[in-house]
Design a protein around this motif. Structure first.
Motif, mmCIF file in Angstrom:
data_model
loop_
_atom_site.group_PDB
_atom_site.id
_atom_site.type_symbol
_atom_site.label_atom_id
_atom_site.label_comp_id
_atom_site.label_asym_id
_atom_site.label_seq_id
_atom_site.Cartn_x
_atom_site.Cartn_y
_atom_site.Cartn_z
ATOM 1 N N GLU A 30 29.111 -48.776 38.856
ATOM 2 C CA GLU A 30 30.570 -48.659 38.819
ATOM 3 C C GLU A 30 30.976 -47.216 39.077
ATOM 4 N N ASN A 87 27.238 -46.208 31.815
ATOM 5 C CA ASN A 87 27.493 -47.465 31.133
ATOM 6 C C ASN A 87 27.941 -47.214 29.697
ATOM 7 N N THR A 96 28.889 -53.140 26.009
ATOM 8 C CA THR A 96 27.647 -53.141 25.246
ATOM 9 C C THR A 96 27.005 -54.522 25.344
ATOM 10 N N HIS A 133 19.233 -51.870 31.563
ATOM 11 C CA HIS A 133 20.370 -52.583 30.979
ATOM 12 C C HIS A 133 20.930 -53.597 31.982
ATOM 13 N N ALA A 134 21.019 -53.225 33.243
ATOM 14 C CA ALA A 134 21.477 -54.170 34.267
ATOM 15 C C ALA A 134 20.552 -55.373 34.346
ATOM 16 N N LYS A 194 23.704 -43.082 33.076
ATOM 17 C CA LYS A 194 24.225 -43.051 34.435
ATOM 18 C C LYS A 194 23.216 -43.677 35.395
ATOM 19 N N CYS A 235 35.517 -48.401 34.891
ATOM 20 C CA CYS A 235 35.102 -48.614 33.498
ATOM 21 C C CYS A 235 35.351 -47.306 32.762
ATOM 22 N N ILE A 240 28.497 -54.866 33.831
ATOM 23 C CA ILE A 240 27.255 -54.128 33.584
ATOM 24 C C ILE A 240 27.536 -52.733 33.050
ATOM 25 N N ALA A 241 28.480 -52.045 33.660
ATOM 26 C CA ALA A 241 28.742 -50.664 33.257
ATOM 27 C C ALA A 241 29.667 -50.554 32.053
ATOM 28 N N ALA A 255 32.826 -44.344 33.616
ATOM 29 C CA ALA A 255 32.177 -44.412 34.933
ATOM 30 C C ALA A 255 31.728 -43.020 35.404
ATOM 31 N N TYR A 267 19.414 -47.000 32.902
ATOM 32 C CA TYR A 267 20.620 -47.698 33.348
ATOM 33 C C TYR A 267 20.255 -49.059 33.937
ATOM 34 N N SER A 314 33.214 -54.968 36.133
ATOM 35 C CA SER A 314 32.715 -53.859 35.317
ATOM 36 C C SER A 314 31.813 -54.304 34.165
#
Length: 469
Positions: free
Chosen positions: A114, A124, A89, A147-148, A129, A118, A85-86, A121, A144, A83
């Motif tokens: 995810e 993140n 912070t 951030h990944a 989403k 998390c 990535i999601a 879910a 989203y 979990s």
């Protein structure tokens, strides 16, 4: 055939060597069989500056291990961070990544998206989403995935391979994962999703794609569409498949051109499934991708160590450790967590994993051949979770034996290169060595027994045998 004396020990020089009285009695008795005892001497501290691998990884033709871009053997030494990535912070993600790098991990197992595990879910930690329309793989939310992207880059900066699951299906295809949404999205959308990911991450280098996820789906074509879509833009990245519990990667996906790395996923004795995969005609390298996590299934540090060593000494090219609650970062896990994920970063299991890598990094681990036929380890083997495992290089210069509990083990010295063999005990709980003397290679059997429990008060030890001129 009589056991060969390991070393001409006497009661006097045993005491001088600092062995406890109980060990002296055990060693002096039984016709002085030479069962070697452990005396604590400090090993070098873990080198937290292990050189980073040069990505991308590859698999040489016919090899049973991974190599980096410079051709250096890469022992996949991973941590489950499903979990990451999601759930976290950026600030918390950096805490996690820096800790795992410092402890010697070089890989993390992560969900790109995810579904359940998390706190918010599928959103993140920033409320973003993955899809603009819930569950619609055809319309991605750029915020989203940006951030990944950041998480993948930060992992690369720290020499961490990201085993990335693009669409974790979930146990049984149920609510834990995305299988129902994958089916609803359909083949075309899933292939376009794979194409998007392939273009997005083709220059990352540090990704190993993990298809499926806790499930062997009846609709193989949907998973195949994602893998094929990725491979349209990125043929360098390796792929594996995470099947249902008890299912090896190749079991459901045999013959798939994208499946380059096999794996073992079992809650049973790891050595048995590992040896089964090692013996396959395909000779695909494999890793232990999942077994019992620390603080789940009653698994403590002893079982965690046993799983790792049973895998690595039974032919695996790496292994992945897991901890509750680290894998879900205080999200809705499946078992009660003993503390916060931050407090569990330094768990006893995690400490043991540092010592696993420290030991293996000092040896030509990629040349080890599992003692599948018992030709090296002839007695004291045991069974199940209590099974001792052994491996040696083909030239007989190095052998490793892992004992899950205190016992006498006997080794056939004709499998070792002489004229002398140096014996040392390695404490897998704290990374210290204990000299067990130099013994002659030749006929007969060598008998070894640790003198006492290890530093954690448990019975597991690693016996290291190395050729000496």
């Amino acid at each position: 055939m009589a056991d060969q004396l390991v070393t001409p020990l006497t009661r006097r020089n045993l005491i001088a060597a600092g062995l406890c009285a109980a060990a002296v009695g055990a060693l002096a008795g039984d016709r002085m069989r030479g069962e070697a005892a452990a005396t604590a001497t400090a090993a070098p501290p873990p080198d937290i500056a292990w050189p980073n691998a040069a990505f991308p990884l590859s698999i040489p033709a016919g090899a049973r291990h991974l190599v980096d871009a410079h051709g250096r053997p890469f022992l996949l030494h991973g941590d489950s961070a499903w979990s990451l990535i999601a759930g976290l912070t950026r600030e918390d993600a950096l805490i996690y990544l820096q800790d795992r790098q410092a402890r010697g991990f070089n890989a993390i197992l992560v969900n790109l998206i995810e579904h359940r595990f998390c706190r918010h879910a599928p959103a993140n930690a920033y409320g973003q989403k993955p899809f603009l329309t819930p569950g619609d793989f055809a319309h991605l939310n750029e915020a989203y995935f940006a951030h990944a992207d950041w998480v993948v880059r930060e992992a690369a900066e720290r020499g961490l391979l990201v085993l990335l699951a693009p669409a974790y299906l979930g146990n049984g295809g149920g609510i834990e994962g995305w299988y129902r949404e994958v089916v609803a999205s359909g083949l075309d959308a899933m292939r376009r999703y794979g194409q998007t990911l392939g273009r997005r991450y083709r220059d990352a280098g540090n990704i190993l794609w993990v298809q499926a996820g806790d499930y062997d789906p009846p609709r193989k074509d949907l998973v195949r569409a994602v893998a094929d879509g990725i491979r349209e833009s990125d043929t360098r990245a390796l792929h594996t498949a995470h099947g249902g519990p008890g299912s090896a990667g190749i079991q459901h996906w045999q013959g798939e051109p994208w499946l380059q790395l096999n794996n073992v996923y079992t809650y049973g004795p790891v050595y048995a499934e590992a040896l089964r995969q090692y013996a396959r005609a395909e000779r695909l390298p494999f890793v232990l991708i999942e077994s019992a996590y620390e603080n789940e299934h009653r698994a403590g540090e002893l079982r965690i160590r046993c799983q790792a060593y049973q895998a690595l000494l039974s032919g695996a090219a790496g292994q992945i450790y897991g901890n509750n609650p680290v894998w879900h970062f205080d999200g809705p896990g499946l078992f009660p967590a003993p503390a916060s994920w931050q407090a569990q970063l330094g768990s006893r299991g995690a400490q043991s994993m540092t010592h696993v890598r420290t030991l293996l990094a000092s040896l030509p681990w990629w040349r080890l051949v599992p003692d599948a036929d018992g030709a090296l380890l002839t007695d004291g083997i045991g069974s199940g979770q209590n099974r001792a495992v052994a491996a040696a290089t083909a030239d007989g210069k190095v052998a490793l034996i892992y004992l899950p509990s205190l016992r006498t083990v006997r080794v056939a010295p004709d499998r070792l290169r002489g004229p002398m063999v140096r014996a040392r005990w390695y404490d897998p709980a704290n990374g210290t060595y204990a000299d067990a003397g130099a013994v002659p290679a030749g006929k007969g059997r060598l008998a070894f027994r640790p003198a006492h429990a290890n530093s954690a008060g448990m019975g597991d030890w690693v016996l290291l045998l190395e050729s000496e001129a």
